[in-house]
Design a protein around this motif. Sequence first.
Motif, PDB file in Angstrom:
ATOM      1  N   GLY A 119      -9.093 -40.839 -27.637  1.00  0.00           N
ATOM      2  CA  GLY A 119     -10.586 -39.439 -27.472  1.00  0.00           C
ATOM      3  C   GLY A 119     -10.906 -39.640 -26.456  1.00  0.00           C
ATOM      4  O   GLY A 119     -11.326 -40.470 -25.562  1.00  0.00           O
ATOM      5  N   LEU A 143     -11.395 -46.449 -31.539  1.00  0.00           N
ATOM      6  CA  LEU A 143      -9.858 -45.957 -32.682  1.00  0.00           C
ATOM      7  C   LEU A 143      -9.470 -47.239 -33.231  1.00  0.00           C
ATOM      8  O   LEU A 143      -8.976 -48.283 -32.477  1.00  0.00           O
ATOM      9  CB  LEU A 143      -9.224 -45.347 -31.831  1.00  0.00           C
ATOM     10  N   PHE A 183     -17.835 -38.525 -33.570  1.00  0.00           N
ATOM     11  CA  PHE A 183     -16.952 -38.827 -33.500  1.00  0.00           C
ATOM     12  C   PHE A 183     -15.730 -36.835 -33.065  1.00  0.00           C
ATOM     13  O   PHE A 183     -15.054 -36.506 -32.968  1.00  0.00           O
ATOM     14  CB  PHE A 183     -16.417 -38.610 -34.616  1.00  0.00           C
ATOM     15  N   ALA A 216     -12.254 -44.169 -36.427  1.00  0.00           N
ATOM     16  CA  ALA A 216     -12.741 -44.140 -36.011  1.00  0.00           C
ATOM     17  C   ALA A 216     -13.960 -44.128 -35.847  1.00  0.00           C
ATOM     18  O   ALA A 216     -15.131 -43.946 -37.152  1.00  0.00           O
ATOM     19  CB  ALA A 216     -13.205 -42.612 -34.974  1.00  0.00           C
ATOM     20  N   VAL A 245     -16.520 -44.775 -28.624  1.00  0.00           N
ATOM     21  CA  VAL A 245     -15.563 -44.875 -30.070  1.00  0.00           C
ATOM     22  C   VAL A 245     -14.732 -45.855 -29.913  1.00  0.00           C
ATOM     23  O   VAL A 245     -14.220 -46.250 -28.890  1.00  0.00           O
ATOM     24  CB  VAL A 245     -15.762 -43.118 -30.190  1.00  0.00           C
TER      25      VAL A 245
END
Length: 127
Positions: free
Chosen positions: A98, A4, A29, A24, A2
Motif C-alpha cells: 500500500g 496488511l 484505506f 487492511a 495501514v
Amino acid sequence: QVQLVESGGGLVQAGGSLRLSCAASGRSFSNYAMGWFRQAPGKERELIAVISWGGGRIVYADSVKGRFTITRDNAKNTVYLQMNSLKPEETAVYYCAGDYAYGRRSLSTAPSGYEYWGQGTQVTVSS
C-alpha cells in the motif's frame, strides 16, 4: 498508517485458479494505492498489478494481462487478486502493498513506491 494481511495462497495445479485477498486495517484505506507483487527464490520482487487510490487506474505486468484481475472493495478495506490459468513459473511468495496516494495522479509500479507491506502468502503451482 495501514496494516496488511494476505490470505488465499496455496497449492494449485497448472492451469488452475486462486483468489488472493489482502485485508487492511487502519484509517483511510480508500486513500491508498494498492498493489500485488511477487518474489520467487533467488529473484527480485516484481510487479503483478496495481490499482489507484480511486480505483480508476489499473496497471498489470505484461506477463499476467488477460489472466489476473485486481479489484478493491473500499467498504471492506480489502484488495483482491483473481489469478487464472496459473503457470508453474509463477510459484512465489505473493505480497500485498500500500502507498498513501490521496490526490496524486501518478501510480507507482515499482516495489520501492510502496511503503506498507503484508507478510506474504505462498503460491505454489504444480506442473
